[in-house]
Design a protein around this motif. Structure first.
Motif, short mmCIF file in Angstrom:
data_model
loop_
_atom_site.label_atom_id
_atom_site.label_comp_id
_atom_site.label_asym_id
_atom_site.label_seq_id
_atom_site.Cartn_x
_atom_site.Cartn_y
_atom_site.Cartn_z
N ASP A 4 0.81 -1.21 0.00
CA ASP A 4 0.00 0.00 0.00
C ASP A 4 0.85 1.27 0.00
OD1 ASP A 4 1.05 -0.19 2.51
OD2 ASP A 4 -0.86 -0.02 3.58
N ASP A 23 -2.77 1.16 -10.22
CA ASP A 23 -2.00 0.67 -9.08
C ASP A 23 -0.78 -0.07 -9.59
OD1 ASP A 23 -1.00 -0.37 -6.79
OD2 ASP A 23 -2.85 -1.34 -6.13
N ARG A 52 4.60 7.54 3.56
CA ARG A 52 3.97 7.02 2.36
C ARG A 52 4.88 7.24 1.16
NH1 ARG A 52 -0.35 3.62 3.11
NH2 ARG A 52 -1.63 4.37 4.83
#
Length: 309
Positions: free
Chosen positions: A68, A171, A155
Motif C-alpha cells: 500500500d 495501481d 507514504r
C-alpha cells in the motif's frame, strides 16, 4: 617486610579512591553549575538577529515497503546546536571538556517529521517528547549533540497515472510490484520556531540519509537517490506570516533483488550485483534435482551391511 608492603598497597588504594572520588565530585559540581537557574523552555537565542543553527542528520538501519506504499524505517537521528548557557572553563573543572546530561534537563529543538504516518510510541515525535531516554553530549564550548533512535512510517508513491484523456490511475501492484523503483520523501522541520529563530542545516553538509546496515534490509536506496544538493527549503504556512525552514530528503527505494529483462539480479553482501539469467537459473535447478535423484537411487540399490559377505 610484609607489613610494609601491605601499608604501601593500602596507601595506593586510598590515593586512587580519593582521586576517583574527586573526579566524580567535580562532574557533579559542573552539572549543578550548568543547570542552576537554567530554563529549558527558552531557546538559546542570544541575539535576535542571529538564529540558533541546528544541524540535522538522518541514518537508517532497515527499510521495508508494503504494497500500500507504507515504508517502515528504523532510523537514527542526529541534532546538533550550541547553547551558550552550557559553556564552562575546563581549567576550573579539572580539564573536563565534555559531559553527558539527560536531554530532559535542557532545551532541545522541536523537530518533527511533517509527513509521518505514525506519531505514536517509538515514533520520531515520541522520541523527542520523551527525552528521559536519551543523554545529550555537551562540550565546554556549549555545543550539544543529541542522538536518538526511532521507528518511522511514511507514504511512498507505489502508483502511477497514465497520461491521456481523463488520466487513468493505475495501481503499480498490478504492474511491476514489488520490483520497481518507488519515490519517497521525508520532510522535517521545527514545529513552532520560524527561520528567524532556527537556522536549519544538514549535519556535516550531508544531503542524504546514511545507510548503517545494508545487509539486513529488504529494501535499499537506488543509485539515483538524493540528487538535490540543497535539501533545506523555506515555506510559509497559512497560519503564520513567518518563513519556516524544512529539510526534504527525496529518494527512491527498490527491493534487494530486482528483475530485469536479462534476468534476476541478486544482491550479495558486498553490495555487488550478481546477474543470473533465467536459463542459467533453470539449469541450476535441474542439476540440483538430478543430483538428488541420483543420490536416492544409490541409497536404494545399496545392500545392507549384514548381507555383504
Amino acid at each position: 617486610m610484609k607489613l610494609l608492603f601491605l601499608n604501601w598497597i593500602f596507601l595506593i588504594t586510598v590515593c586512587y579512591s580519593e582521586k576517583d572520588g574527586k573526579h566524580l565530585e567535580v562532574r557533579e559540581r559542573l552539572k549543578t553549575a550548568l543547570l542552576q537557574d537554567y530554563d529549558k523552555t527558552l531557546i538559546p537565542l542570544m541575539n535576535s538577529r542571529q538564529p540558533v543553527v541546528v544541524e540535522l542528520g538522518l541514518s537508517t538501519m532497515s527499510m521495508d515497503l508494503q504494497g500500500d506504499g507504507l515504508l517502515n524505517m528504523t532510523n537514527g537521528n542526529i541534532l546538533q546546536w550550541k547553547d551558550a548557557r552550557l559553556r564552562w572553563n575546563p581549567e576550573v573543572y579539572s580539564n573536563i571538556t565534555s559531559i553527558r546530561i539527560p536531554a530532559s534537563k535542557i532545551w532541545i529543538p522541536d523537530i518533527q517529521v511533517y509527513n509521518a504516518v505514525n506519531y505514536g510510541e517509538n515514533s520520531f515525535s515520541d522520541s523527542l517528547r520523551n527525552p528521559d531516554r536519551h543523554l545529550a553530549i555537551v562540550t565546554s564550548d556549549g555545543k550539544v549533540l543529541l542522538y536518538t533512535t526511532h521507528k518511522l512510517q511514511i507514504r511512498c508513491d507505489v502508483a502511477k497515472t497514465v497520461p491521456g484523456p481523463g488520466e487513468v490511475f493505475i495501481d503499480r501492484g498490478q504492474l511491476d510490484w514489488p520490483w520497481g523503483k518507488y519515490e519517497c520523501e521525508i520532510s522535517m522541520g521545527s514545529w513552532t520556531y520560524s527561520s528567524s529563530q532556527i537556522d536549519l542545516k544538514p549535519y556535516l553538509n550531508r544531503n542524504y540519509i546514511e545507510y548503517l546496515d545494508q545487509n539486513n534490509s529488504p529494501y535499499l536506496f537506488t543509485e539515483d537517490s538524493f540528487k538535490d544538493e540543497n535539501v533545506i527549503t523555506c515555506t510559509r504556512f497559512k497560519c503564520c506570516a513567518d518563513l519556516y525552514q524544512m529539510a526534504r530528503f527525496k529518494f527512491k527505494v527498490e527491493k534487494r533483488g530486482t528483475v530485469t529483462a536479462q534476468g534476476l539480479k541478486l544482491m550479495k553482501k558486498d553490495d555487488k550485483m550478481l546477474l543470473i539469467s533465467p536459463f542459467l537459473l533453470f539449469t541450476l535447478v535441474i542439476i540440483s534435482i538430478i543430483g538428488t535423484l541420483f543420490t536416492i537411487s544409490k541409497l536404494c540399490h545399496r545392500k545392507p551391511n549384514f548381507l555383504v559377505e
